[in-house]
Design a protein around this motif. Structure first.
Motif, PDB file in Angstrom:
ATOM      1  N   ARG A  69       0.830  -1.210   0.000  1.00 50.53           N
ATOM      2  CA  ARG A  69       0.000   0.000   0.000  1.00 50.53           C
ATOM      3  C   ARG A  69       0.858   1.250   0.000  1.00 50.53           C
ATOM      4  NH1 ARG A  69      -3.786  -2.431   4.572  1.00 50.53           N
ATOM      5  NH2 ARG A  69      -5.596  -3.070   3.331  1.00 50.53           N
ATOM      6  N   ALA A  70       1.949   1.217   0.759  1.00 51.03           N
ATOM      7  CA  ALA A  70       2.774   2.419   0.935  1.00 51.03           C
ATOM      8  C   ALA A  70       3.652   2.696  -0.284  1.00 51.03           C
ATOM      9  CB  ALA A  70       3.648   2.265   2.181  1.00 51.03           C
ATOM     10  N   ASN A  71       4.272   1.647  -0.818  1.00 50.69           N
ATOM     11  CA  ASN A  71       5.293   1.877  -1.855  1.00 50.69           C
ATOM     12  C   ASN A  71       4.907   1.425  -3.254  1.00 50.69           C
ATOM     13  OD1 ASN A  71       7.401   3.114  -0.299  1.00 50.69           O
ATOM     14  ND2 ASN A  71       7.650   1.142   0.731  1.00 50.69           N
ATOM     15  N   LYS A  72       3.818   0.688  -3.357  1.00 50.47           N
ATOM     16  CA  LYS A  72       3.272   0.297  -4.673  1.00 50.47           C
ATOM     17  C   LYS A  72       4.206  -0.565  -5.533  1.00 50.47           C
ATOM     18  CE  LYS A  72      -0.300   3.096  -3.923  1.00 50.47           C
ATOM     19  NZ  LYS A  72      -1.459   2.474  -3.267  1.00 50.47           N
ATOM     20  N   VAL A  73       5.160  -1.202  -4.899  1.00 50.62           N
ATOM     21  CA  VAL A  73       6.034  -2.108  -5.658  1.00 50.62           C
ATOM     22  C   VAL A  73       6.298  -3.374  -4.846  1.00 50.62           C
ATOM     23  CG1 VAL A  73       7.264  -0.395  -7.077  1.00 50.62           C
ATOM     24  CG2 VAL A  73       8.082  -0.906  -4.758  1.00 50.62           C
ATOM     25  N   ILE A 133      -5.355  -3.049  -5.258  1.00 58.06           N
ATOM     26  CA  ILE A 133      -5.498  -3.875  -4.058  1.00 58.06           C
ATOM     27  C   ILE A 133      -6.969  -3.844  -3.709  1.00 58.06           C
ATOM     28  CG2 ILE A 133      -4.918  -4.208  -1.627  1.00 58.06           C
ATOM     29  CD1 ILE A 133      -2.274  -2.816  -2.110  1.00 58.06           C
ATOM     30  N   GLN A 134      -7.592  -4.988  -3.844  1.00 59.84           N
ATOM     31  CA  GLN A 134      -9.041  -5.031  -3.662  1.00 59.84           C
ATOM     32  C   GLN A 134      -9.394  -5.985  -2.537  1.00 59.84           C
ATOM     33  OE1 GLN A 134     -12.914  -6.886  -5.877  1.00 59.84           O
ATOM     34  NE2 GLN A 134     -11.268  -6.256  -7.234  1.00 59.84           N
ATOM     35  N   PHE A 142      -7.377 -10.106   0.445  1.00 60.46           N
ATOM     36  CA  PHE A 142      -7.058  -9.023  -0.478  1.00 60.46           C
ATOM     37  C   PHE A 142      -6.529  -9.593  -1.786  1.00 60.46           C
ATOM     38  CE2 PHE A 142      -7.040  -7.211   3.692  1.00 60.46           C
ATOM     39  CZ  PHE A 142      -7.624  -5.963   3.519  1.00 60.46           C
ATOM     40  N   LEU A 143      -7.116  -9.132  -2.870  1.00 60.92           N
ATOM     41  CA  LEU A 143      -6.599  -9.457  -4.199  1.00 60.92           C
ATOM     42  C   LEU A 143      -5.645  -8.342  -4.610  1.00 60.92           C
ATOM     43  CD1 LEU A 143      -6.541 -10.801  -7.027  1.00 60.92           C
ATOM     44  CD2 LEU A 143      -8.617  -9.501  -7.570  1.00 60.92           C
ATOM     45  N   VAL A 144      -4.383  -8.701  -4.788  1.00 65.49           N
ATOM     46  CA  VAL A 144      -3.388  -7.743  -5.255  1.00 65.49           C
ATOM     47  C   VAL A 144      -3.137  -8.014  -6.736  1.00 65.49           C
ATOM     48  CG1 VAL A 144      -0.986  -6.971  -5.042  1.00 65.49           C
ATOM     49  CG2 VAL A 144      -2.284  -7.652  -2.994  1.00 65.49           C
ATOM     50  N   VAL A 145      -3.210  -6.987  -7.545  1.00 65.22           N
ATOM     51  CA  VAL A 145      -2.883  -7.119  -8.962  1.00 65.22           C
ATOM     52  C   VAL A 145      -1.584  -6.365  -9.227  1.00 65.22           C
ATOM     53  CG1 VAL A 145      -3.591  -6.631 -11.336  1.00 65.22           C
ATOM     54  CG2 VAL A 145      -5.292  -7.311  -9.616  1.00 65.22           C
ATOM     55  N   GLY A 146      -0.578  -7.106  -9.713  1.00 64.67           N
ATOM     56  CA  GLY A 146       0.713  -6.493 -10.018  1.00 64.67           C
ATOM     57  C   GLY A 146       0.982  -6.502 -11.508  1.00 64.67           C
TER      58      GLY A 146
END
Lengths: 200, 200
Positions: A69-73, A133-134, A142-146
């Motif tokens: 959430r904080a750094n997006k990577v 991030i859903q 949580f579903l994370v899409v990268g």
């Protein structure tokens, strides 16, 4: 079913899963590393990988989720047979501010132009940008899409048609069972009325 | 990257994936069967499995998606080494109204109290109720969430602690490479400061 019995039983039902180490970093620059078996292919264009992260509870913070959430990577690093015990150990409940790299004895690889650490010992290293991030309301995971930003691997693993030989990467079933994989064959593109042939 | 090269390359990056056959039925009672490598564990309580289905295009209808929307049930059937070529063949673009069971030579197993067909030749058969079908706007794929309604398997595969031995089920990497799996070991629950031990 009893809680742990149920967790092991249901986790086994989806079959073999890829074992990956997720590298991230918090706002103080502390590295985080955690093993996940929930990465899945989401699409090739744009190049997307999905991942499920478990919900936070009162007694269990989710550092990876905070970092994403904080750094997006983040990085995805395939687990191989040489490092699977260390990889498994990253699932222990370490305090915030502790680097799992140091605790388990894996080496962070830092690139000057990407914020999250890779795992040097991994043979397939993938850099991802968080696109979404859903929270899934049905069970609060949580579903994370990268989106894949770069891939670091030995070029000899890449076949002429783009297929990558990931046979040194290992899989996991259930919560804790690790498996090497052995190639049976590749099969040709399926067409109605014509049984597939072995290729390559 | 060229389109097919890219598809094969990106599909390989998430590592080993489980090979499953999805059984469904349309409103006319015609069975549908398709292989997917996108099933993943979503949660144990409630018992949920997620699955990604590809978007519809003008020249490619998605029968499974239509059937899931209409009847809200499907089955997940692990692919094993005896049936993987037939399983692969279900990915051919058959017309609507054609049963892939018949076309590829697999046997539908029908239970009186569940609408979707199981695959008789599969050693782990799972009945699911559709809980959610969500279009992911980022690439127009569909996230299907299924709640496990029943599981059919040989009880001897279930260990005392709930873990299931799914070693006869096979995996897939990329679009078309099939792999058997070989157990390395199971590791004990990880705790800080204590390296995991081999169990069972």
């Amino acid at each position: 079913m009893e809680k742990f019995y149920r967790a092991k039983f249901i986790n086994s039902l989806s079959g073999i899963k890829s074992a990956n180490l997720i590298g991230s970093v918090n706002t103080n620059g502390v590295h985080n590393l955690c093993i996940v078996s929930s990465c899945f292919h989401l699409g090739a264009n744009p190049p997307l990988i999905g991942m499920i992260l478990r919900p936070e509870t009162i007694d269990r913070k989710r550092h990876t989720l905070d970092n994403l959430r904080a750094n997006k990577v983040f990085t995805i690093n395939h687990v191989n047979e040489k490092i699977y015990q260390k990889a498994h150990q990253t699932s222990a409940n370490y305090n915030e501010g502790v680097s799992e790299f140091e605790e388990v004895g894996l080496t962070p690889k830092i690139l000057s132009d990407f914020k999250a650490p890779f795992v040097k010992e991994s043979s397939v290293q993938i850099a991802c940008i968080v696109r979404e991030i859903q929270k899934l309301e049905i069970n609060k995971t949580f579903l994370v899409v990268g989106e894949i930003e770069r891939v670091i691997l030995d070029e000899s693993k890449v076949k002429d048609d783009g297929h990558i030989d990931v046979s040194s990467s290992i899989g996991v079933t259930g919560l804790d069972s690790y498996h090497r994989t052995e190639k049976i064959t590749r099969l040709s593109y399926a067409k109605p009325g014509l049984m597939p042939k072995t290729i390559i």
